[in-house]
Scaffold this active site. Structure first.
Site, short mmCIF file in Angstrom:
data_model
loop_
_atom_site.label_atom_id
_atom_site.label_comp_id
_atom_site.label_asym_id
_atom_site.label_seq_id
_atom_site.Cartn_x
_atom_site.Cartn_y
_atom_site.Cartn_z
N SER A 70 0.82 -1.21 0.00
CA SER A 70 0.00 0.00 0.00
C SER A 70 0.86 1.26 0.00
CB SER A 70 -0.93 0.03 1.22
OG SER A 70 -1.72 -1.13 1.26
N1 SAH Z 1 -1.06 -3.80 3.64
C1 SAH Z 1 -0.55 -4.67 2.63
C2 SAH Z 1 -1.51 -4.66 1.45
C3 SAH Z 1 -1.34 -5.78 0.51
S1 SAH Z 1 -2.51 -5.75 -0.80
C4 SAH Z 1 0.81 -4.16 2.22
O1 SAH Z 1 1.00 -2.96 2.29
O2 SAH Z 1 1.67 -4.93 1.81
C5 SAH Z 1 -3.87 -6.57 -0.08
C6 SAH Z 1 -3.66 -7.96 0.40
O3 SAH Z 1 -4.93 -8.51 0.75
C7 SAH Z 1 -3.06 -8.91 -0.64
O4 SAH Z 1 -1.91 -9.49 -0.11
C8 SAH Z 1 -4.17 -9.95 -0.87
O5 SAH Z 1 -3.68 -11.24 -1.11
C9 SAH Z 1 -4.91 -9.88 0.45
N2 SAH Z 1 -6.28 -10.37 0.40
C10 SAH Z 1 -7.23 -10.17 -0.56
N3 SAH Z 1 -8.37 -10.79 -0.21
C11 SAH Z 1 -8.14 -11.39 0.98
C12 SAH Z 1 -8.93 -12.20 1.85
N4 SAH Z 1 -10.20 -12.51 1.58
N5 SAH Z 1 -8.35 -12.66 2.99
C13 SAH Z 1 -7.09 -12.36 3.29
N6 SAH Z 1 -6.29 -11.61 2.53
C14 SAH Z 1 -6.81 -11.13 1.38
#
Ligand code: SAH
Length: 222
Positions: A70
């Site tokens: 993010s």
């Molecule tokens: N805060 C993290 C954001 C990663 S993007 C960072 O800055 O690195 C969002 C993440 O949510 C991804 O890794 C994706 O795999 C995860 N995600 C999407 N749907 C999900 C779900 N139902 N349960 C758990 N994780 C999920």
């Protein structure tokens, strides 16, 4: 990942990081505790080496599996919103991803429970968090759209992935007085960052600002 350079040099140096903090202030982030933790946390270790030099730009960056780390402004904003309703002891994060937001939260609340559906991302995140000695984090490989009922209720929940409508399970796992911070809306459509406060009299919704997030998906990836 063998060695992690926490200190950083050149494009990952403290001076570069300070410029990012200045930019976050200019964009309206006011919570000093949040800014202090973001200033001290090395974002470059949450990226592949080839992208590390871009770690202190205020932009989202790829982490593989079509997912993104993010944008710092968004991490700061969501964390600020989450803490604005008072100190938090048990926080659920949906979408661990790289673990960067997790690391920020872990330094500002008592315990973080974080769920990720893609196993390899979760494993990398675990290694980084261990390296930073953030031992108040509990990770789980699962579909976080259903929350983490065994560990709830929580006094705050933050989702890093966007569902089209707010998942009832997440609202159910909030304490009275608890707050959910989550992007809502269609992929490639208009998404909004929304805050839900659970009160004695029901849930109060507040739309914050337009955002762009990856979708909240069902099921898990081994
Ligand atoms: N805060 C993290 C954001 C990663 S993007 C960072 O800055 O690195 C969002 C993440 O949510 C991804 O890794 C994706 O795999 C995860 N995600 C999407 N749907 C999900 C779900 N139902 N349960 C758990 N994780 C999920």
């Amino acid at each position: 990942m063998t060695t992690l350079n926490l200190q950083g040099i050149g494009m990952t140096s403290q001076r570069t990081r300070d410029r990012l903090i200045q930019r976050l202030r200019e964009r309206g982030i006011e919570d000093d505790a949040v800014l202090k933790v973001m200033r001290a946390t090395p974002r470059h270790i949450f990226l592949d080496e080839a992208l590390a030099h871009r770690a202190y730009e205020d932009s989202s960056l790829p982490i593989g599996f079509q997912q993104t780390l993010s944008q710092p402004y968004i991490v700061a904003r969501m964390t600020e919103l989450l803490l604005a309703s008072g100190p938090k002891s048990r926080v659920l994060e949906v979408g661990t991803g790289s673990g960067y937001q997790t690391a920020i939260l872990a330094q500002l609340v008592e315990r973080v429970f974080s769920v990720e559906r893609i196993r390899p991302l979760q494993e990398k995140a675990r290694e980084r968090l261990r390296h930073l000695r953030l031992h108040n984090v509990h990770l789980r490989h699962a579909d976080g759209g259903m929350g983490w009922p065994q560990r709830g209720p929580f006094d705050a929940i933050l989702s890093a992935a966007a569902p089209e409508v707010v998942p009832q399970d997440l609202l159910d796992q909030l304490d009275i007085g608890g707050r959910l911070v989550i992007p809502i809306g269609k992929q490639n459509g208009q998404q909004f960052l929304v805050v839900y406060d659970k009160t004695e009299n029901g849930v109060v919704e507040q739309q914050i600002e337009p955002v762009t997030f990856v979708p909240l998906l069902g099921g898990v990836v081994a």
